[in-house]
Design a protein around this motif. Sequence first.
Motif, PDB file in Angstrom:
ATOM      1  N   PHE A   1       0.956  -1.253   0.028  1.00 61.23           N
ATOM      2  CA  PHE A   1       0.168   0.068   0.001  1.00 61.23           C
ATOM      3  C   PHE A   1       0.841   1.378  -0.089  1.00 61.23           C
ATOM      4  CE2 PHE A   1      -4.144  -1.818   2.140  1.00 61.23           C
ATOM      5  CZ  PHE A   1      -4.298  -2.351   1.052  1.00 61.23           C
ATOM      6  N   ASP A   2       0.796   1.932  -0.939  1.00 64.11           N
ATOM      7  CA  ASP A   2       1.315   3.371  -0.987  1.00 64.11           C
ATOM      8  C   ASP A   2       0.496   4.572  -0.566  1.00 64.11           C
ATOM      9  OD1 ASP A   2       3.260   5.312  -1.497  1.00 64.11           O
ATOM     10  OD2 ASP A   2       2.963   5.280  -3.550  1.00 64.11           O
ATOM     11  N   GLU A   3       0.509   4.752   0.926  1.00 70.05           N
ATOM     12  CA  GLU A   3      -0.584   5.704   1.570  1.00 70.05           C
ATOM     13  C   GLU A   3       0.247   6.145   2.827  1.00 70.05           C
ATOM     14  OE1 GLU A   3      -3.652   2.780   2.647  1.00 70.05           O
ATOM     15  OE2 GLU A   3      -2.788   2.509   4.305  1.00 70.05           O
ATOM     16  N   LEU A   4      -0.068   7.429   2.716  1.00 72.47           N
ATOM     17  CA  LEU A   4       0.356   8.215   4.065  1.00 72.47           C
ATOM     18  C   LEU A   4      -0.816   8.980   4.868  1.00 72.47           C
ATOM     19  CD1 LEU A   4       3.002   9.023   5.598  1.00 72.47           C
ATOM     20  CD2 LEU A   4       3.079  10.892   4.326  1.00 72.47           C
ATOM     21  N   ALA A   5      -1.018   8.757   6.062  1.00 69.53           N
ATOM     22  CA  ALA A   5      -1.868   9.333   6.628  1.00 69.53           C
ATOM     23  C   ALA A   5      -1.304   9.516   8.162  1.00 69.53           C
ATOM     24  CB  ALA A   5      -3.213   8.627   6.758  1.00 69.53           C
ATOM     25  N   VAL A   6      -2.094  10.603   8.693  1.00 68.10           N
ATOM     26  CA  VAL A   6      -1.913  10.967  10.035  1.00 68.10           C
ATOM     27  C   VAL A   6      -3.149  10.651  10.885  1.00 68.10           C
ATOM     28  CG1 VAL A   6      -1.038  12.720  12.057  1.00 68.10           C
ATOM     29  CG2 VAL A   6       0.162  12.263   9.828  1.00 68.10           C
ATOM     30  N   MET A   7      -3.157  10.126  11.742  1.00 68.55           N
ATOM     31  CA  MET A   7      -4.428   9.496  12.451  1.00 68.55           C
ATOM     32  C   MET A   7      -4.346  10.060  13.879  1.00 68.55           C
ATOM     33  SD  MET A   7      -6.270   5.889  13.283  1.00 68.55           S
ATOM     34  CE  MET A   7      -5.491   5.326  14.554  1.00 68.55           C
ATOM     35  N   VAL A   8      -5.244  10.688  14.392  1.00 72.15           N
ATOM     36  CA  VAL A   8      -5.422  11.155  15.799  1.00 72.15           C
ATOM     37  C   VAL A   8      -6.648  10.758  16.491  1.00 72.15           C
ATOM     38  CG1 VAL A   8      -5.767  13.133  17.514  1.00 72.15           C
ATOM     39  CG2 VAL A   8      -4.563  13.429  15.390  1.00 72.15           C
ATOM     40  N   ASP A   9      -6.552   9.582  17.313  1.00 76.73           N
ATOM     41  CA  ASP A   9      -7.790   9.058  18.065  1.00 76.73           C
ATOM     42  C   ASP A   9      -7.831  10.010  19.454  1.00 76.73           C
ATOM     43  OD1 ASP A   9      -8.338   7.365  16.180  1.00 76.73           O
ATOM     44  OD2 ASP A   9      -8.099   5.652  17.392  1.00 76.73           O
ATOM     45  N   THR A  10      -8.949  10.243  19.672  1.00 76.62           N
ATOM     46  CA  THR A  10      -9.144  11.160  20.802  1.00 76.62           C
ATOM     47  C   THR A  10     -10.351  10.288  21.855  1.00 76.62           C
ATOM     48  OG1 THR A  10     -11.356  12.252  20.285  1.00 76.62           O
ATOM     49  CG2 THR A  10      -9.043  13.237  19.860  1.00 76.62           C
ATOM     50  N   PHE A  11     -10.280  10.244  23.124  1.00 78.80           N
ATOM     51  CA  PHE A  11     -11.167   9.458  24.158  1.00 78.80           C
ATOM     52  C   PHE A  11     -12.054  10.266  24.682  1.00 78.80           C
ATOM     53  CE2 PHE A  11      -7.100   7.268  23.713  1.00 78.80           C
ATOM     54  CZ  PHE A  11      -7.363   6.178  22.892  1.00 78.80           C
ATOM     55  N   ARG A  12     -12.448  11.556  23.961  1.00 77.34           N
ATOM     56  CA  ARG A  12     -13.704  12.330  24.376  1.00 77.34           C
ATOM     57  C   ARG A  12     -14.222  12.869  22.903  1.00 77.34           C
ATOM     58  NH1 ARG A  12     -13.198  14.374  29.940  1.00 77.34           N
ATOM     59  NH2 ARG A  12     -10.933  14.818  30.460  1.00 77.34           N
ATOM     60  N   PRO A  13     -15.386  13.036  22.955  1.00 77.71           N
ATOM     61  CA  PRO A  13     -16.059  13.454  21.526  1.00 77.71           C
ATOM     62  C   PRO A  13     -15.607  14.755  21.102  1.00 77.71           C
ATOM     63  CG  PRO A  13     -17.654  12.613  23.058  1.00 77.71           C
ATOM     64  CD  PRO A  13     -16.516  12.924  23.927  1.00 77.71           C
ATOM     65  N   LEU A  14     -15.298  14.638  19.635  1.00 75.87           N
ATOM     66  CA  LEU A  14     -14.674  15.834  18.906  1.00 75.87           C
ATOM     67  C   LEU A  14     -15.889  16.909  18.427  1.00 75.87           C
ATOM     68  CD1 LEU A  14     -11.712  14.304  17.030  1.00 75.87           C
ATOM     69  CD2 LEU A  14     -11.561  16.167  18.620  1.00 75.87           C
ATOM     70  N   ALA A  15     -15.750  18.258  18.518  1.00 75.50           N
ATOM     71  CA  ALA A  15     -16.773  19.113  18.187  1.00 75.50           C
ATOM     72  C   ALA A  15     -16.008  19.752  16.826  1.00 75.50           C
ATOM     73  CB  ALA A  15     -17.098  20.012  19.039  1.00 75.50           C
ATOM     74  N   LEU A  16     -16.949  20.286  16.134  1.00 77.90           N
ATOM     75  CA  LEU A  16     -16.408  20.929  15.035  1.00 77.90           C
ATOM     76  C   LEU A  16     -16.210  22.531  15.142  1.00 77.90           C
ATOM     77  CD1 LEU A  16     -19.252  19.421  12.834  1.00 77.90           C
ATOM     78  CD2 LEU A  16     -16.806  19.332  12.195  1.00 77.90           C
ATOM     79  N   GLY A  17     -14.976  22.977  14.519  1.00 70.98           N
ATOM     80  CA  GLY A  17     -14.541  24.319  14.832  1.00 70.98           C
ATOM     81  C   GLY A  17     -14.861  24.815  13.388  1.00 70.98           C
ATOM     82  N   GLU A  18     -14.510  26.304  13.387  1.00 76.09           N
ATOM     83  CA  GLU A  18     -15.155  27.187  12.291  1.00 76.09           C
ATOM     84  C   GLU A  18     -14.571  26.643  10.916  1.00 76.09           C
ATOM     85  OE1 GLU A  18     -13.456  30.049   9.308  1.00 76.09           O
ATOM     86  OE2 GLU A  18     -12.133  29.258  10.986  1.00 76.09           O
ATOM     87  N   GLY A  19     -13.154  26.169  11.028  1.00 75.22           N
ATOM     88  CA  GLY A  19     -12.623  25.844  10.039  1.00 75.22           C
ATOM     89  C   GLY A  19     -13.137  24.457   9.354  1.00 75.22           C
ATOM     90  N   GLY A  20     -13.309  23.389  10.351  1.00 80.22           N
ATOM     91  CA  GLY A  20     -14.216  22.314   9.823  1.00 80.22           C
ATOM     92  C   GLY A  20     -15.354  22.522   9.100  1.00 80.22           C
ATOM     93  N   GLN A  21     -16.211  23.413   9.789  1.00 76.60           N
ATOM     94  CA  GLN A  21     -17.688  23.740   9.152  1.00 76.60           C
ATOM     95  C   GLN A  21     -17.460  24.401   7.757  1.00 76.60           C
ATOM     96  OE1 GLN A  21     -19.976  25.956  12.105  1.00 76.60           O
ATOM     97  NE2 GLN A  21     -18.394  25.326  13.649  1.00 76.60           N
TER      98      GLN A  21
END
Length: 399
Positions: free
Chosen positions: A361-381
């Motif tokens: 597999f020729d792939e590159l990704a960075v993963m962040v797993d959080t143990f509390r729920p994530l909410a959306l910021g202005e940039g994400g929206q």
Amino acid sequence: MPHYRSSGNVPPKRHTQHRSPSGALYYEELMGQEGFSSDSSLLYHVSPPSAIVDATPWSLGHQALIENRPLIPRHLRLHDLTAADWKAVDVVNGRRLVLGNVDVRLSYVAAGKPSPLYRNATGDECVFIESGTAVVETIFGPLPARQGDYVIIPRATTHRWIPAGSEPLRAFVIEANSHITPPKRYLSRYGQFLEHAPYCERDLHSPGAPGLVEESDVEVLVKHRGGPHGVTGTRYVLPNHPFDVVGWDGCLYPYTFNVSDFEPITGRIHQPPPVHQVLEGQNFVICNFVPRKVDYHPLAVPVPYYHANVDSDEVMFYCGGDYEARKGSGIRQGSISLHPGGHSHGPQPGAAERSIGAEFFDELAVMVDTFRPLALGEGGQACEDPGYAWTWSGRGPVR
């Protein structure tokens, strides 16, 4: 970082007189974690590091978060956040808040302009360089940064970003409310990397020698706790430039680690995400998925099985190659997927069958797993693909 470094001019014994050639006493500063109970460094300044001549509020911009409700997986196209005038954007003020919770904030920026002097007093920062190059000038010395680097900056380290080159410096910024360290299971009880760790001390790069800058009435931006969203800012004016360190030593300092130096762990059947872990903070982990040989059992299915993150939200930042499991979803370079706890997720339809027989597999990704729920910021929206949640079924709601 539990590995001792010494740079510049330091005395043979700590907490003793250290003088300049003219006889002036240098100002010793202990920069330490967890109240004298963890890693620290001693820095020797020409001027008192506590001196300020002014302090005014610094506005951080949009820091509000909205909950992920209704609970759905989301696709965020971070490259859509690139400003047309990116050459006038800096890495500190130009950050767009994408996702966050009380433990960690994830931002994105495409920058071309030197940043102000800055320090984050809420926690450590891990800045992943998607593309471009820069020099991070710090009180410890200059730290070169290039594509694929994780730049780890300890809490309250004064620094500034100087982008280089004709293309934008693209950075995925992970701001913790804690410290960011290698996983404990990779380390001996004395802090040495163990043989099963996918990287080691040789892969970590510390700053060059500190340099002296003579300048007066210098602004430094400080991000700290407070305000309605848990984080706010203050603008200090210092009588002398903070880059006045003649030497330092200790085990606390900024460093880089390049993702290309991560040695992937593979097996006959699909390996779970913890084998891809690179760093951790309080209530979150950072993993990376790098180019690698894949499962070699005769009946192996190389792409991931479906899984429900019952205890965490999963964020994947796609930053290179061709991510096999997400084909047909609209995911591309610069995308983020958010797969929240409570939603079972996995490969797109047809991906499992297509992957059978693959050897690499020729792939590159960075993963962040959080143990509390994530909410959306202005940039994400601002950069969301509204159709992503329905890509597994092929149809969305009829209203």
